[in-house]
Structures are given as structure tokens and as C-alpha cells.
Write an enzyme that holds these catalytic residues in place. Structure first.
Site, mmCIF file in Angstrom:
data_model
loop_
_atom_site.group_PDB
_atom_site.id
_atom_site.type_symbol
_atom_site.label_atom_id
_atom_site.label_comp_id
_atom_site.label_asym_id
_atom_site.label_seq_id
_atom_site.Cartn_x
_atom_site.Cartn_y
_atom_site.Cartn_z
ATOM 1 N N HIS A 1 0.877 -1.188 0.000
ATOM 2 C CA HIS A 1 0.000 0.000 0.000
ATOM 3 C C HIS A 1 0.911 1.234 0.000
ATOM 4 O O HIS A 1 1.792 1.345 -0.849
ATOM 5 C CB HIS A 1 -0.920 -0.113 1.229
ATOM 6 C CG HIS A 1 -2.091 0.812 1.266
ATOM 7 N ND1 HIS A 1 -2.493 1.567 0.204
ATOM 8 C CD2 HIS A 1 -2.962 1.111 2.269
ATOM 9 C CE1 HIS A 1 -3.565 2.282 0.539
ATOM 10 N NE2 HIS A 1 -3.866 2.025 1.807
ATOM 11 N N HIS B 1 -2.238 -2.108 -9.697
ATOM 12 C CA HIS B 1 -3.264 -1.572 -8.803
ATOM 13 C C HIS B 1 -4.479 -2.480 -8.860
ATOM 14 O O HIS B 1 -4.815 -3.000 -9.918
ATOM 15 C CB HIS B 1 -3.656 -0.152 -9.238
ATOM 16 C CG HIS B 1 -4.305 0.610 -8.146
ATOM 17 N ND1 HIS B 1 -5.641 0.527 -7.892
ATOM 18 C CD2 HIS B 1 -3.777 1.450 -7.229
ATOM 19 C CE1 HIS B 1 -5.919 1.299 -6.856
ATOM 20 N NE2 HIS B 1 -4.809 1.867 -6.433
ATOM 21 N N ASP C 1 2.583 5.641 -6.203
ATOM 22 C CA ASP C 1 3.820 5.536 -5.435
ATOM 23 C C ASP C 1 5.076 5.529 -6.303
ATOM 24 O O ASP C 1 6.179 5.597 -5.776
ATOM 25 C CB ASP C 1 3.805 4.258 -4.580
ATOM 26 C CG ASP C 1 2.877 4.398 -3.389
ATOM 27 O OD1 ASP C 1 2.765 5.524 -2.882
ATOM 28 O OD2 ASP C 1 2.275 3.394 -2.968
HETATM 29 N N1 ACO Z 1 4.800 -6.179 -10.777
HETATM 30 C C1 ACO Z 1 4.665 -7.264 -11.562
HETATM 31 N N2 ACO Z 1 3.498 -7.903 -11.762
HETATM 32 C C2 ACO Z 1 2.424 -7.420 -11.140
HETATM 33 C C3 ACO Z 1 2.484 -6.306 -10.305
HETATM 34 C C4 ACO Z 1 3.736 -5.669 -10.131
HETATM 35 N N3 ACO Z 1 3.869 -4.603 -9.358
HETATM 36 N N4 ACO Z 1 1.276 -6.048 -9.802
HETATM 37 C C5 ACO Z 1 0.458 -6.986 -10.293
HETATM 38 N N5 ACO Z 1 1.153 -7.822 -11.103
HETATM 39 C C6 ACO Z 1 0.608 -8.971 -11.836
HETATM 40 C C7 ACO Z 1 0.479 -10.163 -10.916
HETATM 41 O O1 ACO Z 1 1.642 -10.937 -10.901
HETATM 42 C C8 ACO Z 1 -0.700 -10.884 -11.528
HETATM 43 O O2 ACO Z 1 -0.253 -11.546 -12.679
HETATM 44 P P1 ACO Z 1 -0.890 -12.974 -13.107
HETATM 45 O O3 ACO Z 1 -2.335 -12.696 -13.370
HETATM 46 O O4 ACO Z 1 -0.108 -13.375 -14.299
HETATM 47 O O5 ACO Z 1 -0.691 -13.865 -11.905
HETATM 48 C C9 ACO Z 1 -1.612 -9.734 -11.990
HETATM 49 O O6 ACO Z 1 -0.719 -8.642 -12.227
HETATM 50 C C10 ACO Z 1 -2.650 -9.332 -10.957
HETATM 51 O O7 ACO Z 1 -1.985 -9.054 -9.746
HETATM 52 P P2 ACO Z 1 -2.580 -9.219 -8.285
HETATM 53 O O8 ACO Z 1 -1.474 -9.404 -7.307
HETATM 54 O O9 ACO Z 1 -3.694 -10.206 -8.291
HETATM 55 O O10 ACO Z 1 -3.194 -7.786 -8.054
HETATM 56 P P3 ACO Z 1 -3.788 -7.250 -6.689
HETATM 57 O O11 ACO Z 1 -4.948 -6.430 -7.069
HETATM 58 O O12 ACO Z 1 -4.019 -8.323 -5.696
HETATM 59 O O13 ACO Z 1 -2.610 -6.340 -6.105
HETATM 60 C C11 ACO Z 1 -1.149 -4.562 -5.774
HETATM 61 C C12 ACO Z 1 -2.507 -4.984 -6.313
HETATM 62 C C13 ACO Z 1 -0.993 -5.034 -4.315
HETATM 63 C C14 ACO Z 1 -1.072 -3.040 -5.762
HETATM 64 C C15 ACO Z 1 -0.044 -5.161 -6.667
HETATM 65 O O14 ACO Z 1 -0.157 -4.628 -7.963
HETATM 66 C C16 ACO Z 1 1.355 -4.924 -6.118
HETATM 67 O O15 ACO Z 1 1.808 -5.687 -5.272
HETATM 68 N N6 ACO Z 1 2.064 -3.838 -6.579
HETATM 69 C C17 ACO Z 1 3.352 -3.518 -6.050
HETATM 70 C C18 ACO Z 1 3.239 -2.765 -4.726
HETATM 71 C C19 ACO Z 1 2.711 -1.369 -4.917
HETATM 72 O O16 ACO Z 1 3.174 -0.619 -5.772
HETATM 73 N N7 ACO Z 1 1.752 -0.974 -4.062
HETATM 74 C C20 ACO Z 1 1.167 0.365 -4.092
HETATM 75 C C21 ACO Z 1 -0.188 0.334 -4.712
HETATM 76 S S1 ACO Z 1 -0.906 1.949 -4.772
HETATM 77 C C22 ACO Z 1 -1.365 2.224 -3.174
HETATM 78 O O17 ACO Z 1 -1.716 1.366 -2.439
HETATM 79 C C23 ACO Z 1 -1.290 3.607 -2.684
#
Ligand code: ACO
Length: 467
Positions: free
Chosen positions: A307, A346, A402
Site C-alpha cells: 500500500h 493496482h 507511489d
Molecule cells: N509487478 C509485476 N506484476 C504485477 C504487479 C507488479 N507490481 N502487480 C500486479 N502484477 C501482476 C500479478 O503478478 C498478476 O499476474 P498474473 O495474473 O499473471 O498472476 C496480476 O498482475 C494481478 O496481480 P494481483 O497481485 O492479483 O493484483 P492485486 O490487485 O491483488 O494487487 C497490488 C494490487 C498489491 C497493488 C499489486 O499490484 C502490487 O503488489 N504492486 C506492487 C506494490 C505497490 O506498488 N503498491 C502500491 C499500490 S498503490 C497504493 O496502495 C497507494
């Protein structure tokens, strides 16, 4: 348009035009007005798809890349408004008149003076503490200063505490003389409380929200200064909220550009749908705990690297990569290891995050005058390009809020451990607005989990158990 900050307004207007052009073809959102409960929705893990209530506070459209506060487009708010106006809008549901804004600003200014809370905070080793943990503790201390929710009878007696100066020590306790120092609370010692009567008796009311919006900025700035062995700074009487926050952080009156950049950053982070920290704050409020506890929970949830904590992690990653030429190889490795790259992706946005559309070009503008940070920006720009080309466009994973915010804050001389607390300084406006709204028609949050464990297991005595 102010001459000195007109580049910033132009960046926002350009980002607005691009966003509207790029997402033009995406489907229009469903407009919902009359809602009939119970509602049917399809749930995924992590409550994906769950609808927890109705709101007028804000709206996020993931496919269009829209972010709306109380009906106003985030791009317009960034171009033309201020954080004070936006906070008032979120809390009250309408834009303030100039007189209302004046009163609101002077309240915020008044509540930014937190001398007693800061003295209490300095009784702890803030310099060795995670900054978000210190901030969370600071909100508890603010609560202690202003509320009467804890009964007088439950207050420990201060007469024979370690120090008779209540302001100089964070614990009203005394050692009992045990071999290992034990601190004893003495309940029931009459009404010797030295608490000064204050008009902030309702710890879940509007006044408490003002107190928190103002106070979280003061505490964040103080934590930053204490960590670098400097004393907290009194708020400046003549500066805007953003300007004052920067002044309390750095000790210098910011330039108009610095002040405007911080103002835009605060506007961008103020509210964002039913995200994890907002939900955490609302869950706590729904038990009829108070708004200080709610904000404390929001801070705790925001801290995580999935987050708000991602902004600090992004800058660490950029420094680890070190050079734009190493980006391609680094991304290839990250993909092969199925690593989530901080600052991308996201739960809601499947288009470019509108906040990153503004923060990216702002970072680019600021690094022009900052040769130390410029290489880091170049790594970030190369990383964005590589992620989008290798899997981002296909999977709809774009930079999120972020990704560029840490570079922006670095250019304003903010140390990395304060990036996430700055997020909280702004988001407290959204948390408090949504909590106030929810409390008008409160129902305690109580979801369920699907039990996948066993039944009818036989209890065996401890000495018969094998590992
Ligand atoms: N890098 C690489 N791949 C990603 C990323 C990433 N940052 N985010 C999502 N994906 C991929 C996943 O591997 C998944 O791929 P698949 O379908 O082939 O398995 C797909 O995208 C969906 O991802 P989920 O993890 O199911 O997405 P979720 O909605 O649960 O998570 C989250 C969202 C937590 C923001 C995620 O994108 C992440 O961990 N990002 C990195 C951390 C981050 O930047 N957080 C800040 C978010 S903004 C905020 O909260 C203010």
C-alpha cells in the site's frame, strides 16, 4: 496562473488532456443513485469486488483512470485548488466560501500547534523508531491531550510519578522497586487530573477531524526533525498548509515551486476509494471506537509495502538498479522470479493511474535542477518504459501513485522514511471524511470467512502429542 508555478499548472493541464484522450474509448461507468440493500456482488480473494457501503466522498474508475472527490475531477482540483480547499470539500461535501475557507485555515493553523503532544512524543526514542510507528503513536498522544473518553477514575495518579512535570515524560507511572523494574499504574486517586478543559470533547466529531488533519502534519514534520537530531519547528503563521508542512519539515520557508509541488502531492493523495487503509479506519470506526483510533489504524495499514509503503520501496529499488542501462536485465530477472515491482499495478486501475500522470512529469521538472536525483529519475523512466513494453501494457499494469512520488519528495529534501508519513498527512482528510460519513448510518463491519479446516478432532493430552 502564478508566473513562478505556471510550469506546474501546465504539466497538470497537459496530463489532463492526455488522460482524456487515451481513455476516451473506455466504457462509461454505471451511474448508481438508488441502492437497494442487500446487494449482490461477485467476490474475489482480498474482498475484491465487495461493496461495503454507499458514499458521496469519492469515486475511482479503474478503466477510465478517473479519480473524483465529491464530484470534482482530480485533474481540476490539482490545477486550480489547494489542499485546504480539498480537505474542506471532502469533509463538508461542498467547496468552501472564502469566509469558510478562512475559518478552516485558521482552525488548522491553531491545531498545528501541538506542543504538549510533541513533548510527550519526545519522551520516546522516536529517532530509533519506524517513522510510521512513531506517527501512529503520535495520534494516540493527540487523543490523550484532547479527549475525555477515558474516565478520570482510570487515570493513574501523577502525584508520585517519576516526574511531577506531566509534560516532560511520556509515562505517568513509577517503578515499584522490584528486582527488575516494573512500572505500576495506580488507579483511583481522586480527581487530581491536570487536564485542561478543551472544546474537543467529541472524539469522533468534525473538530477532531480538523485536529487530526492539522496534527498529523506537525507530528510527521517533528518525527523527521527528531530523527535527524533537530528540534521540532513551530508552525509558520503566514504559510499555506503545504508551505507550512515543508517549513516544519526542513526549517526553511519553501520556494513557491516547492510549496505548489507539495500542495499538488497532498491533493493527489487525499482520498482514494475503499482502499486498505480507508477500510481499516472505517472498520475501527464502525465499532464506535473514536476517530483517533480510526486514523491510527489507517496509518498502520498504509505502512505496508503493498500500500503506501511502496513509495519508499520504489526509491530503494531504483538505487539498487543503479543505472538505466541495467534496467532491461533487472526487469527480465524480476519477471522470471515472479517478483512484484514496487510502484506498479493496482487493484482498481487497469489504465494509467491519474496521480502518476501528474507526479511523473512533476518529477521530471524537479530533477532538472537537481543533478543528484536526476540519475534516479532516469532509472525510473527507463523502468516504466521497460515494464510497459515487456508485460505492463498487455496485463494493464501501469505506474501507480507511489512510483514517482518518492523522487518528487527527494527533490524537496525529504528523507525516504518520511515518504509514507507524507501519504498519511494527506490521506487523513479522506479517512476522516469517510469515517464521518459512515457513522451517520453506522453498522458494525462483520464479514465472514469460509472455514476450510477440519471438525471432530480428538483432544490429546500434551505428553501424548508428537510433532
Ligand atoms: N509487478 C509485476 N506484476 C504485477 C504487479 C507488479 N507490481 N502487480 C500486479 N502484477 C501482476 C500479478 O503478478 C498478476 O499476474 P498474473 O495474473 O499473471 O498472476 C496480476 O498482475 C494481478 O496481480 P494481483 O497481485 O492479483 O493484483 P492485486 O490487485 O491483488 O494487487 C497490488 C494490487 C498489491 C497493488 C499489486 O499490484 C502490487 O503488489 N504492486 C506492487 C506494490 C505497490 O506498488 N503498491 C502500491 C499500490 S498503490 C497504493 O496502495 C497507494
Amino acid at each position: 496562473m502564478h508566473e513562478e508555478t505556471k510550469d506546474i499548472t501546465e504539466i497538470i493541464l497537459k496530463a489532463t488532456a492526455l488522460a482524456r484522450e487515451e481513455t476516451n474509448a473506455e466504457p462509461e461507468p454505471e451511474i448508481t443513485k438508488d441502492v437497494k440493500w442487500p446487494i449482490e456482488c461477485t467476490l474475489g480473494p482480498g474482498l475484491e469486488g465487495a461493496i461495503v457501503g454507499e458514499t458521496n466522498v469519492g469515486y475511482v474508475n479503474g478503466s477510465k483512470g478517473w479519480l473524483v472527490y465529491r464530484g470534482y475531477d482530480i485533474f481540476d482540483l490539482c490545477a486550480y485548488s489547494t489542499f485546504e480547499e480539498v480537505s474542506y470539500l471532502l469533509l463538508h461535501g461542498r467547496m468552501p466560501t472564502s469566509q469558510q475557507l478562512q475559518v478552516f485555515k485558521s482552525k488548522l493553523h491553531h491545531y498545528q500547534h501541538l506542543n504538549k503532544t510533541l513533548r510527550l512524543l519526545m519522551g520516546f526514542q522516536v529517532e530509533d523508531m519506524n517513522a510510521m510507528a512513531a506517527l501512529r503513536m503520535g495520534t494516540n498522544l493527540m487523543r490523550q491531550e484532547f479527549t475525555y473518553h477515558d474516565t478520570e477514575a482510570g487515570r493513574p495518579c501523577t502525584d508520585d510519578a517519576i516526574s511531577s512535570d506531566e509534560d516532560s515524560i511520556a509515562m505517568e507511572t513509577k517503578p515499584t522497586g522490584e528486582e527488575h523494574a516494573v512500572y505500576e499504574m495506580k488507579p483511583q486517586c481522586g480527581s487530581t487530573s491536570s487536564v485542561i478543559k478543551h472544546d474537543l470533547q467529541d472524539a469522533s466529531g468534525l473538530e477532531a477531524c480538523y485536529h487530526l488533519i492539522a496534527g498529523v502534519s506537525t507530528i510527521t514534520a517533528a518525527i523527521s526533525r527528531i530523527r535527524s537530531k533537530r528540534m521540532p519547528k513551530e508552525p509558520h503563521p503566514d504559510l499555506s498548509f503545504a508551505g507550512n508542512f515543508l517549513y516544519m519539515l526542513t526549517g526553511n520557508v519553501p520556494t513557491p515551486v516547492e510549496e505548489r509541488v507539495m500542495d499538488v502531492a497532498l491533493i493527489l493523495h487525499a482520498d482514494h476509494g475503499m482502499n486498505a487503509s480507508t477500510f481499516a479506519a472505517m472498520v475501527v470506526a464502525s465499532t464506535l471506537s473514536d476517530i483517533y483510533f480510526s486514523v491510527g489504524s489507517g496509518i498502520a495499514a498504509l505502512n505496508g509495502p503493498l500500500h503506501g509503503g511502496a513509495n519508499e520501496q520504489v526509491v530503494r529499488t531504483l538505487y539498487d538498479i543503479g543505472n538505466e542501462k541495467k534496467v532491461k536485465k533487472w526487469v527480465k530477472k524480476a519477471v522470471s522470479e515472479k517478483k512484484k515491482i514496487s510502484g506498479f499495478g493496482h487493484r482498481v486501475y487497469k489504465a494509467y493511474d491519474p496521480r502518476a500522470r501528474i507526479l511523473g512529469p512533476l518529477a521530471e521538472l524537479l530533477v532538472r535542477d537537481n543533478k543528484d536525483i536526476e540519475p534516479v529519475y532516469r532509472v525510473a523512466a527507463a523502468l516504466e518504459k521497460e515494464v510497459l513494453a515487456s508485460f505492463g501494457k498487455e496485463k494493464k499494469i501501469f505506474p501507480n501513485v507511489d512510483f514517482y512520488s518518492g523522487i518528487v519528495y527527494s527533490c524537496l529534501n525529504v528523507p525516504p522514511e518520511i515518504f509514507t508519513p507524507i501519504f498519511a498527512v494527506s490521506r487523513v482528510a479522506g479517512w476522516t471524511s469517510r469515517v464521518l460519513e459512515y457513522l451517520q448510518n453506522n453498522r458494525i463491519f462483520r464479514p465472514r470467512a469460509i472455514y476450510t479446516g477440519e471438525f471432530n478432532k480428538k483432544y490429546s493430552p500434551i505428553d501424548e502429542r508428537v510433532d
